[in-house]
Design an enzyme around this catalytic site. Structure first.
Site, mmCIF file in Angstrom:
data_model
loop_
_atom_site.group_PDB
_atom_site.id
_atom_site.type_symbol
_atom_site.label_atom_id
_atom_site.label_comp_id
_atom_site.label_asym_id
_atom_site.label_seq_id
_atom_site.Cartn_x
_atom_site.Cartn_y
_atom_site.Cartn_z
ATOM 1 N N ASP A 1 -12.457 3.475 11.525
ATOM 2 C CA ASP A 1 -12.566 2.621 10.218
ATOM 3 C C ASP A 1 -13.736 1.654 10.350
ATOM 4 O O ASP A 1 -14.239 1.218 9.312
ATOM 5 C CB ASP A 1 -11.257 2.040 9.856
ATOM 6 N N THR B 1 1.200 6.049 13.676
ATOM 7 C CA THR B 1 -0.090 6.451 13.989
ATOM 8 C C THR B 1 -0.109 8.047 14.431
ATOM 9 O O THR B 1 0.670 8.616 14.751
ATOM 10 C CB THR B 1 -0.166 5.656 15.585
ATOM 11 N N GLY B 2 -1.420 8.375 14.311
ATOM 12 C CA GLY B 2 -1.569 9.799 14.665
ATOM 13 C C GLY B 2 -1.462 9.963 16.033
ATOM 14 O O GLY B 2 -1.502 11.430 16.492
ATOM 15 N N GLN C 1 -0.196 2.067 17.516
ATOM 16 C CA GLN C 1 -1.385 2.369 17.194
ATOM 17 C C GLN C 1 -2.340 1.992 18.545
ATOM 18 O O GLN C 1 -3.325 2.701 18.530
ATOM 19 C CB GLN C 1 -1.573 1.555 16.122
ATOM 20 N N ASP D 1 -5.370 10.565 7.709
ATOM 21 C CA ASP D 1 -4.045 10.254 8.559
ATOM 22 C C ASP D 1 -3.050 11.512 8.344
ATOM 23 O O ASP D 1 -2.579 12.122 9.048
ATOM 24 C CB ASP D 1 -3.735 8.960 8.090
ATOM 25 N N ARG E 1 0.878 -1.230 0.055
ATOM 26 C CA ARG E 1 0.023 -0.044 0.048
ATOM 27 C C ARG E 1 1.071 1.286 -0.099
ATOM 28 O O ARG E 1 2.062 1.395 0.821
ATOM 29 C CB ARG E 1 -1.056 0.015 1.329
HETATM 30 C C1 NOJ Z 1 -5.913 3.344 11.654
HETATM 31 C C2 NOJ Z 1 -6.384 4.191 10.334
HETATM 32 O O1 NOJ Z 1 -5.159 4.541 9.830
HETATM 33 C C3 NOJ Z 1 -6.858 5.258 10.832
HETATM 34 O O2 NOJ Z 1 -7.195 6.333 9.596
HETATM 35 C C4 NOJ Z 1 -7.997 5.323 11.556
HETATM 36 O O3 NOJ Z 1 -8.232 6.659 12.071
HETATM 37 C C5 NOJ Z 1 -7.761 4.434 12.818
HETATM 38 N N1 NOJ Z 1 -7.098 3.163 12.173
HETATM 39 C C6 NOJ Z 1 -9.018 4.128 13.511
HETATM 40 O O4 NOJ Z 1 -9.791 3.423 12.856
#
Ligand code: NOJ
Length: 799
Positions: free
Chosen positions: A492, A707-708, A688, A350, A343
Site C-alpha cells: 500500500d 492478515t493474508g 500483520q 485482500d 470501514r
Molecule cells: C494491509 C493491507 O490490507 C493489504 O492489502 C496490503 O497488501 C498490506 N497492508 C501491505 O501494504
C-alpha cells in the site's frame, strides 16, 4: 514468559494467566452473527456488518483494555462480595482466584474458581440461529450452602456504528429498551424492523435495561452499583444508553451445580425473542447446538489433516492457521479490535487472496466472495480497491430502506466506481488464481461460463472477466514492458504511479500461467497461444530489466530511478521482488538461488523475514508513503508477515526444505508461545507485522487475525512444504521438507474421495519423489482423481 498453551486434543488455546499484555481475541459465529471476544470476555457483536448492524458496543483502543464485554457477575449474597467469571472486569487477585479462558473454534469458554465456587461461561453462536448463547454453570465445591446472585451485563450499540460514535444527538434518542416476559428488547424507533433482545432460561428476579442505572454514577464495569446492592432497579427507557442485565438469585447446596442460559439475539421479542427463549431454555437444545458447531469444524478440519515430526506445524495447520484463514473469508478484514466498525466491505486484493486458501474447506462462501468480487470488477479490467459489495447486490436481495433524518447519502454503483487514479496494479490479478483454484478444487468447469455484470457497465462470463484482468496488466506497462505501479501494488505504501513494479510483473506471469492451465482444460486453444505469448514477453522483460547482479530490483520510480538496488543507500533489497521472481517461475535457477540467498543474508531475523533492508529514513514521495513510516514498523522494514510464506514457497520451489523450514519456523506464532514479553500478541494467530530490527520493540507482534498471512502460510505449508496440490488432472505430491524428517502423513479429502497419504524419507532428502503407490499400484507423478466415496491408500517414497 508464557500465558497459556495449546490443547491440541480439544483444538483449544488455553489462557491460564489472563493478565496478558494485549487482548487475545477469538471469533464466535460462522454465518451472519459474529462476536469478536477477548480472553477477558470483552468485545462486541454485529450482525452481517460491523458498520451498519452493530448489536453491542465496544470502546476501541481504550483503557482498561477491551471494554465493555459480555459479562457474568457472581455475588455472594451472604457477604456482599462479587466477582466475574472472566477475570475482567472485576479482576480478583490471582492468589485467591483461578481464571482460565479456553478459545476454541467459534466458541470461548471462561472458567473461574473463587471461594469454593466453580463457574463456567461457555459462549457460542449456533449455526442455525442468530443468537449468542451463554451457557453458564455454577457449582458449589464447598461444604456449606451458598446464597448467590448472578447478574449479566452487556451494552447495546446503536446499529449504525458511525452514528453511535459521532452523532449522539441522534443515537441517544432513536433507540429504546423495554422488558416483558423475561425478555429485554432494544428497539430502533426509526427503523421499525430492527431489534435486538436479551433473554434467559429463567424468570429473572430483577433486571436493568438502562446502562447508567446498572453501573451507577462514577463507577465502571468493575463495580456496578446493581451488583454491589445485590439487585437491579428494573429500569428501561425510550432513548439513552442501554444494557442487558438479568439477575437471578440461586441457592447451591454443598456439591450442587446450577445451569443458566442467556441469549443475545437479533430480532424483536415477538418475532424471535419468544421462540428463541423457548428453544434454548432447553439445555438439551443448547447441547445439540454446540455439538453441531463442533461437528461443523470437525468436518472442515477433516479435509486436510497432517501428522509430521513438527508439533507446531501440526497444531497450526490442522487447526489454527486454517481457522484464521476461514475467519478472514467469512468476516472479511474489518471486524477486530483494530478495525472496529467504520470501514466495511471487501478489500479487493485482500479478499481475493483469502479466498484462495480455503476453497477446499469452504466452497460455498468462497464462491460467494468470488461472485461479489467479480461484481466489483470493472469492464476496464481493474477491481475496485475497497468496496461495499452490498451496493452491487441484485435489487431483490437488498433490505428495505427508510431514510434516516440524518443525511447519509445512499451509495450508488456510479459513486463508488473509481477511476484510474485509485487503481492498484495488483488488485484483480489475485482473483485469477482464486477462481482457477476454486474450479480445480471443486471440479465445476461451468463456473467459467457464469455471467456476472461488471461494476461499471455491461457483463461478461467469469472467463471473460479473467481475460480482462490479464489484458489490463498487459496494457498498463512502461516502455520496458514492466507493469506500472499506479496507486500502489501489494505494498500500500509503494506509490509509484507511472513508475514500475517488479512484483506485479512477476504476479502477471504467475496469473498468466495459472489461467493458461484453465484455458487448456477448456480447450480454448487460441487463448492458450495468445496468453502464452504474453507470458513469454513478460518473462523476457523481467529478466532483462529487473536483475541487479545479486538480486531483483523492486521497480522504478516515475523518474526511472531504480528501487531496491544495491546502489541505493536505503531500501537496497526487498523481499517480495525475490520471492515472487521465484514463485512466478520467472527467475532462472541460478538467479533464483542467488536472490533467495540474499534474502537469507540481509532480511532474516529470529522473528521472521524483513520486508526490506535497510529501512528508509528520508521521505521520498517518488517511492511513496513507505518512506514516511517509522523505521521497523509496518511497510518500512518491519517483519511484515504476509510476504513471509511467499519466501517459504520460493524455497520449496528451489528444493531447499531446510531453508523453507527455517523461514517457516522463525515467524511461527506457536514458536513464540513462551516469549510473550516480547511478542505480546496471541500465539495462535499470525499478526500483520512484527516490529523489525530497526525498532526498539523488535519482535513485538501487532494486528492479529485479519492478515493474508493466515491463508498464505496455510498454502505454503500444505501445498509446498507437504507438497499436496490438486490440479485439473490429479493430485500432485511434491513435498519439500527438512532433511531430518523421516516421514509424515496427510489425510486429504478431494472431490468426495479420501487420500490417505504416507510419505517416507529414508534417504533424508529435502525434495524429490522416488515412487508413488496408489492402492498398491505404481503411478508416475500424478495421482489420478479417484471415485467419490473411496478411501485411497497412497504410499510415497522420497529420494
Ligand atoms: C494491509 C493491507 O490490507 C493489504 O492489502 C496490503 O497488501 C498490506 N497492508 C501491505 O501494504
Amino acid at each position: 514468559m508464557r500465558y497459556g498453551y495449546f490443547d491440541d486434543k480439544n483444538r483449544e488455546y488455553v489462557i491460564d494467566r489472563p493478565d496478558v499484555p494485549v487482548s487475545w481475541t477469538n471469533y464466535l459465529g460462522v454465518k451472519d452473527l459474529c462476536t469478536v471476544i477477548s480472553h477477558n470476555a470483552g468485545g462486541y457483536t454485529f450482525y452481517k456488518s460491523t458498520e451498519h448492524h452493530r448489536v453491542t458496543r465496544f470502546r476501541q483502543n481504550g483503557i482498561p483494555l477491551d471494554r465493555p464485554g459480555h459479562y457474568v457477575y457472581i455475588r455472594d449474597d451472604d457477604t456482599g462480595e462479587f466477582w466475574s467469571i472472566s477475570w475482567q472486569p472485576v479482576g480478583k487477585n490471582f492468589r485467591r482466584a483461578k481464571y482460565t479462558c479456553r478459545h476454541g473454534l467459534s466458541y470461548s469458554k471462561f472458567q473461574c474458581e473463587y471461594r469454593d465456587i466453580e463457574a463456567e461461561q461457555l459462549m457460542f453462536i449456533p449455526i442455525e440461529d442468530d443468537v449468542e448463547l451463554w451457557d453458564v454453570k455454577i457449582k458449589n465445591k464447598g461444604r456449606k450452602k451458598r446464597n448467590l446472585s448472578v447478574f449479566t451485563y452487556l451494552e447495546f450499540s446503536f446499529h449504525h456504528v458511525e452514528i453511535d460514535n459521532q452523532n449522539l444527538q441522534m443515537s441517544l434518542y432513536a433507540s429504546g429498551s423495554n422488558y416483558k416476559d423475561g425478555i429485554i428488547e432494544y428497539d430502533f424507533f426509526y427503523e421499525p424492523w430492527t431489534y435486538h433482545f436479551f433473554a434467559s432460561n429463567f424468570k429473572p428476579d430483577s433486571y436493568d435495561c438502562v446502562r447508567d442505572t446498572f453501573i451507577g454514577d462514577y463507577r465502571t464495569e468493575n463495580n456496578p452499583i446493581a451488583v454491589e446492592k445485590g439487585e437491579c432497579s428494573n429500569s428501561s427507557e425510550l432513548g439513552g444508553n442501554h444494557c442487558g442485565s438479568l439477575h437471578k438469585k440461586i441457592t447451591l447446596k454443598a456439591g450442587e451445580e446450577k445451569r443458566l442460559i442467556f441469549m443475545l439475539g437479533v430480532g424483536s421479542r415477538e418475532e424471535k425473542g419468544y421462540s428463541i427463549k423457548k428453544k434454548y431454555s432447553s439445555v438439551r437444545n443448547v447441547y445439540y447446538a454446540f455439538k453441531d458447531l463442533k461437528n461443523y469444524w470437525k468436518e472442515k478440519t477433516s479435509v486436510f489433516q497432517c501428522k509430521t515430526p513438527h508439533e507446531g506445524l501440526n497444531s497450526m495447520i490442522n487447526t489454527w492457521t486454517l481457522y484464521q484463514a476461514e475467519t478472514c473469508v467469512v468476516w472479511s478484514r474489518f471486524a477486530s479490535f483494530i478495525e472496529t466498525g467504520g470501514r466495511v466491505g471487501l478489500g479487493y486484493r485482500d479478499t481475493s487472496q483469502d479466498v484462495m486458501s480455503v476453497v477446499h474447506t469452504n466452497p460455498e462462501k468462497t464462491k460467494y466472495r468470488i461472485i461479489q468480487l467479480l461484481r466489483g470488477h470493472t469492464s476496464k479490467g481493474y477491481g475496485l480497491h475497497l468496496f461495499d459489495p452490498a451496493v452491487f447486490e441484485p435489487e431483490e436481495n437488498k433490505l428495505p430502506g427508510v431514510k434516516l433524518p440524518t443525511v447519509v447519502p445512499t451509495p450508488s454503483p456510479a459513486d463508488i466506481v473509481h477511476g484510474m487514479e485509485d487503481v492498484c496494479s495488483d488488485d484483480a490479478l489475485w482473483l485469477v488464481a482464486s477462481i482457477c483454484e476454486w474450479v480445480v478444487e471443486n471440479g465445476d468447469l461451468t463456473f467459467f461460463d457464469t455471467v456476472i455484470p461488471y461494476a461499471d457497465k455491461g457483463e461478461g462470463t467469469v472467463y471473460e472477466h479473467l481475460t480482462k484482468i490479464l489484458d489490463f496488466s498487459a496494457k498498463y506497462v512502461g516502455d520496458d514492458g514492466i507493469c506500472q505501479g499506479l496507486r500502489a501494488d501489494w505494498n500500500d505504501c509503494l506509490n509509484l504511479g507511472g513508475g514500475e513494479t517488479a512484483m506485479v510483473s512477476f504476479m502477471h506471469h504467475w496469473a498468466l500461467q495459472i489461467f493458461i492451465e484453465s484455458a487448456k482444460e477448456l480447450g480454448r486453444n487460441e487463448d492458450v497461444e495468445k496468453y502464452t505469448e504474453i507470458a513469454n514477453k513478460v518473462k523476457k522483460a523481467c529478466e532483462e530489466q529487473l536483475w541487479d547482479g545479486e538480486w531483483y530490483i523492486r521497480g522504478f520510480t516515475k523518474k526511472g530511478i531504480k528501487i531496491g538496488t544495491n546502489e541505493s543507500e536505503e531500501g537496497k533489497i526487498f523481499l517480495n521482488a525475490q520471492s515472487w521472481a521465484v514463485y512466478s517461475d520467472v527467475a532462472s535457477n541460478e538467479r533464483a538461488i542467488k536472490c533467495m540467498d540474499a534474502v537469507d543474508k540481509y532480511l532474516f531475523s529470529k522473528y521472521g523475514l524483513h520486508l526490506l533492508w535497510p529501512a528508509y529514513s528520508q521521505p521520498d514521495d517518488d517511492i511513496g508513503y513507505v518512506t514516511r513510516v517509522y523505521k521497523g514498523i509496518k511497510e518500512n522494514a518491519a517483519i511484515f508477515s504476509h510476504p513471509n510464506p511467499w519466501a517459504v514457497i520460493a524455497e520449496c520451489k528451489l528444493g531447499r526444505g531446510n531453508r523453507a523450514m527455517k523461514f517457516y519456523d522463525a515467524i511461527l506464532p506457536y514458536n513464540q508461545n513462551d516469549i510473550i514479553e516480547i511478542r505480546q500478541a496471541e500465539p495462535y494467530s499470525y499478526c500483520q507485522f512484527i516490529m523489525g530490527k530497526d525498532h526498539s520493540a523488535h519482535g513485538r507482534a501487532r494486528h492479529p487475525w485479519l492478515t493474508g498471512s493466515g491463508g498464505w502460510f496455510y498454502t505454503a505449508a500444505t501445498k509446498y512444504i507437504l507438497g499436496i496440490r490438486p490440479t485439473y488432472k490429479g493430485l500432485v505430491i511434491d513435498p519439500c521438507i527438512p532433511s531430518d524428517w523421516k516421514s509424515f502423513s496427510v489425510k486429504r479429502k478431494w472431490r468426495g474421495a479420501v487420500y490417505d497419504i504416507k510419505v517416507k524419507n529414508p534417504d533424508g532428502v529435502e525434495k524429490g519423489v522416488k515412487s508413488i503407490l496408489v492402492n498398491g499400484n505404481t503411478v508416475k507423478d500424478l495421482i489420478p482423481i479417484q471415485k467419490t466415496g473411496t478411501i485411497n491408500k497412497v504410499e510415497v517414497v522420497m529420494g
